[in-house]
Design a protein around this motif. Structure first.
Motif, PDB file in Angstrom:
ATOM      1  N   UNK A 257       0.761  -0.883  -0.001  1.00  0.00           N
ATOM      2  CA  UNK A 257       0.006  -0.287   0.086  1.00  0.00           C
ATOM      3  C   UNK A 257       0.790   1.298  -0.054  1.00  0.00           C
ATOM      4  N   UNK A 258       0.250   2.321  -0.234  1.00  0.00           N
ATOM      5  CA  UNK A 258       0.839   3.711   0.048  1.00  0.00           C
ATOM      6  C   UNK A 258       0.506   4.111   1.493  1.00  0.00           C
ATOM      7  N   UNK A 259       1.229   4.230   2.083  1.00  0.00           N
ATOM      8  CA  UNK A 259       1.587   4.357   3.772  1.00  0.00           C
ATOM      9  C   UNK A 259       1.725   6.272   3.906  1.00  0.00           C
ATOM     10  N   UNK A 260       0.774   6.743   4.499  1.00  0.00           N
ATOM     11  CA  UNK A 260       0.587   7.961   5.017  1.00  0.00           C
ATOM     12  C   UNK A 260       0.635   8.080   6.632  1.00  0.00           C
ATOM     13  N   UNK A 261       1.089   9.474   6.919  1.00  0.00           N
ATOM     14  CA  UNK A 261       0.778   9.688   8.379  1.00  0.00           C
ATOM     15  C   UNK A 261      -0.384  10.851   8.333  1.00  0.00           C
ATOM     16  N   UNK A 262      -0.863  11.142   9.469  1.00  0.00           N
ATOM     17  CA  UNK A 262      -2.123  12.215   9.745  1.00  0.00           C
ATOM     18  C   UNK A 262      -2.283  12.413  11.072  1.00  0.00           C
ATOM     19  N   UNK A 263      -2.829  13.595  11.379  1.00  0.00           N
ATOM     20  CA  UNK A 263      -3.121  13.948  12.525  1.00  0.00           C
ATOM     21  C   UNK A 263      -4.727  13.716  12.639  1.00  0.00           C
ATOM     22  N   UNK A 264      -5.474  12.615  12.911  1.00  0.00           N
ATOM     23  CA  UNK A 264      -6.708  12.487  12.510  1.00  0.00           C
ATOM     24  C   UNK A 264      -7.919  13.250  13.323  1.00  0.00           C
ATOM     25  N   UNK A 265      -7.511  13.794  14.503  1.00  0.00           N
ATOM     26  CA  UNK A 265      -8.297  14.567  15.441  1.00  0.00           C
ATOM     27  C   UNK A 265      -7.871  16.061  15.374  1.00  0.00           C
ATOM     28  N   UNK A 266      -7.313  16.359  14.679  1.00  0.00           N
ATOM     29  CA  UNK A 266      -6.921  17.805  14.168  1.00  0.00           C
ATOM     30  C   UNK A 266      -7.803  18.455  13.193  1.00  0.00           C
ATOM     31  N   UNK A 267      -7.577  19.835  13.213  1.00  0.00           N
ATOM     32  CA  UNK A 267      -8.345  20.588  12.073  1.00  0.00           C
ATOM     33  C   UNK A 267      -7.205  20.305  10.610  1.00  0.00           C
ATOM     34  N   UNK A 268      -6.175  19.611  10.628  1.00  0.00           N
ATOM     35  CA  UNK A 268      -5.728  19.216   9.513  1.00  0.00           C
ATOM     36  C   UNK A 268      -5.765  17.789   9.243  1.00  0.00           C
ATOM     37  N   UNK A 269      -6.753  17.343   9.721  1.00  0.00           N
ATOM     38  CA  UNK A 269      -7.052  15.790   9.019  1.00  0.00           C
ATOM     39  C   UNK A 269      -7.214  15.320   8.103  1.00  0.00           C
ATOM     40  N   UNK A 270      -7.464  16.396   7.085  1.00  0.00           N
ATOM     41  CA  UNK A 270      -7.795  16.182   5.802  1.00  0.00           C
ATOM     42  C   UNK A 270      -6.445  16.730   4.841  1.00  0.00           C
TER      43      UNK A 270
END
Length: 116
Positions: free
Chosen positions: A91-104
């Protein structure tokens, strides 16, 4: 201001290991839970692992016991140690801050290919 840069992917044989890195903006890293996500061919993006600012972790059942998420506060970096890799981990692996305003907001991702 937002920055998410993934690295460390590559081609490995089944049973092999990789360590992924995600360097995030300091403000995000210091404030929010960070997660690793992946998108396999023909599938929706799915959550792989989470780590909170205090170090609590959670994993998808599909990777539990094989993957370990960790963080290095001094480097604003979250890692995903991936062991006993299977072809289904491709897969392509990504990181994210899912509970932040930057989740998108997503980085470029890093490709993991598990194949003989």
């Amino acid at each position: 201001q937002v920055q998410l840069v993934e690295s460390g992917g590559g081609l490995v044989q089944p049973g092999g290991s990789l360590r992924l890195s995600c360097t995030a903006s300091r403000s995000i890293f210091n404030t929010y839970t960070m997660g690793w996500y992946r998108r396999a061919p023909g599938k929706q993006r799915e959550l792989v692992a989470l780590i909170t600012t205090t170090g609590s972790t959670n994993y998808a059942d599909s990777v539990k016991g094989r993957f370990t998420i960790s963080r290095d506060n001094s480097k604003n970096t979250v890692y995903l140690q991936m062991n006993s890799l299977k072809p289904e981990d491709t897969a392509v692996y990504y990181c994210n801050a899912p509970f932040s305003t930057y989740k998108n907001y997503w980085g470029q991702g890093t490709q993991v290919t598990v194949s003989s």
